[in-house]
Design a protein around this motif. Structure first.
Motif, mmCIF file in Angstrom:
data_model
loop_
_atom_site.group_PDB
_atom_site.id
_atom_site.type_symbol
_atom_site.label_atom_id
_atom_site.label_comp_id
_atom_site.label_asym_id
_atom_site.label_seq_id
_atom_site.Cartn_x
_atom_site.Cartn_y
_atom_site.Cartn_z
ATOM 1 N N HIS A 1 0.821 -1.087 -0.002
ATOM 2 C CA HIS A 1 0.225 0.011 0.011
ATOM 3 C C HIS A 1 0.894 1.311 0.022
ATOM 4 N N ASN B 1 -12.308 -3.129 13.800
ATOM 5 C CA ASN B 1 -13.456 -3.612 12.890
ATOM 6 C C ASN B 1 -14.722 -4.293 13.538
ATOM 7 N N ASP C 1 -9.856 -1.990 5.803
ATOM 8 C CA ASP C 1 -8.507 -3.089 5.372
ATOM 9 C C ASP C 1 -7.617 -2.682 6.344
ATOM 10 N N ASP D 1 -4.584 -4.538 6.556
ATOM 11 C CA ASP D 1 -3.123 -4.291 5.860
ATOM 12 C C ASP D 1 -2.886 -2.769 5.601
#
Length: 356
Positions: free
Chosen positions: A3, A96, A108, A110
């Motif tokens: 990312h 989450n 997300d 990650d």
């Protein structure tokens, strides 16, 4: 998947506070992370930017319906050593779970981890290294849709801010005094007690205020149905050593699944200490105290790590634990946990994540 997180660096760096005067949550670093969500695009535009105010419409749902969640973790650095994070994925997983309970779209994990690492690299020189200090990490989500309809928001901000901190309590590792709360309730099963959302903490302020007025550091929460089963202490999970065994309230839907709680349970079992996760009533605790088998008590949480309890006030009776001193098990757990977090002792669990 890698990312890429773009960075906009500040042109006006702040003066860093003296590490010897640090308190909890008063100072903030030069940068922050922000990412946005709307129902058409999903989560988008992740970036690290200079620390700054945010602009929200007065009708933003977070102001009216409290649709918000947050997390708390820490980064540590020894002089000349790497930056260390303690079980960060556990916090992101819990974020989450809180999101799901508050009808907030999942993030997300990650990507969130990559964002956190990027932010830490940018502000690494803000991490204090003095004994008892660390860099507190606050990820959070707020609902931003400007409408007064009572429904999940269609837009959000996810942000991470950083704060160099000293010890959470002025008392440090010294025992704190606790008032057992019998009037106010923190949470009930089926509510949001097991989510890390702002309303849980706002609901506890009145009891905390009254306990402080009586000279106590925090409150011990009882369950909201029977008003007798122990749940949390302040904003922490709680443990009791009774007749050689360690007992902590079982997760029941109204108790937060603390990362430090889980870590302490694993550490104690690693040492061969018997641990019970079950319901425990205030009456059972008082009886153990009168029998002389209530040996120690302590709270656990990211901010304080371990907070020994020196006294409990239950209906005017003062229960002094271990002579009002830090118990040997509390001290051992604190030294071991903080040693792992700082990289000073071997981590047998693989919990520590190094910032590459």
């Amino acid at each position: 998947m890698a990312h890429a997180i773009p960075v906009e660096r500040t042109t006006a760096s702040k003066a860093k506070p003296d590490a010897s005067t640090l308190v909890f949550g008063k100072h903030f670093t030069d940068h922050m992370f922000i990412m946005e969500y709307n129902s058409g695009q999903g989560w988008h535009d992740p970036r690290v930017v200079p620390y700054q105010p945010i602009s929200l419409d007065p009708a933003a749902k977070v102001f009216h319906y409290g649709q918000t969640v947050f997390e708390g973790m820490k980064a540590y650095k020894t002089p000349g050593g790497p930056v260390l994070l303690f079980r960060p994925f556990k916090n992101l997983q819990r974020l989450n779970r809180s999101n799901a309970r508050l009808s907030i779209p999942p993030i997300d994990e990650d990507l969130a981890m990559a964002a956190l690492k990027q932010l830490l690299k940018v502000d690494e020189d803000w991490i204090p290294t003095d004994e008892g200090t660390s860099l507190y990490i606050r990820p959070f989500v707020v609902s931003t849709q400007a409408t007064l309809g009572v429904s999940p928001s269609e837009s959000y901000y996810f942000m991470i801010i950083l704060s160099p901190v000293g010890s959470y309590y002025a008392e440090g590792i010294n025992p704190v005094t606790i008032y057992v709360e019998s009037e106010y309730v923190r949470a009930v099963t089926g509510g949001v007690g097991n989510a890390k959302t702002g309303g849980n903490y706002a609901a506890g302020l009145k009891a905390q205020e009254e306990a402080s007025g009586k000279g106590y550091s925090q409150v011990l929460w009882l369950d909201g149905v029977h008003r007798k089963y122990i749940e949390e202490v302040g904003s922490m999970n709680v443990f009791f050593k009774v007749a050689g065994k360690v007992v902590t309230p079982a997760l029941n839907g109204s108790i937060l699944d603390g990362v430090t709680r889980d870590s302490v349970i694993q550490v104690l079992k690693h040492w061969g200490v018997e641990v019970e996760e079950r319901t425990i009533s205030i009456d059972e605790l008082v009886e153990a105290y009168r029998k002389g088998t209530l040996e120690e008590a302590f709270g656990t949480g990211t901010a304080a790590v371990i907070s020994p309890i020196g006294e409990l006030n239950w209906q005017g009776d003062k229960l002094t634990l271990n002579g009002g001193r830090t118990g040997p098990l509390s001290a051992r757990v604190y030294d071991f946990m903080t040693g792992i977090q700082r990289g000073a002792i071997e981590d047998p669990f693989g919990w520590v994540v190094k910032l590459e």
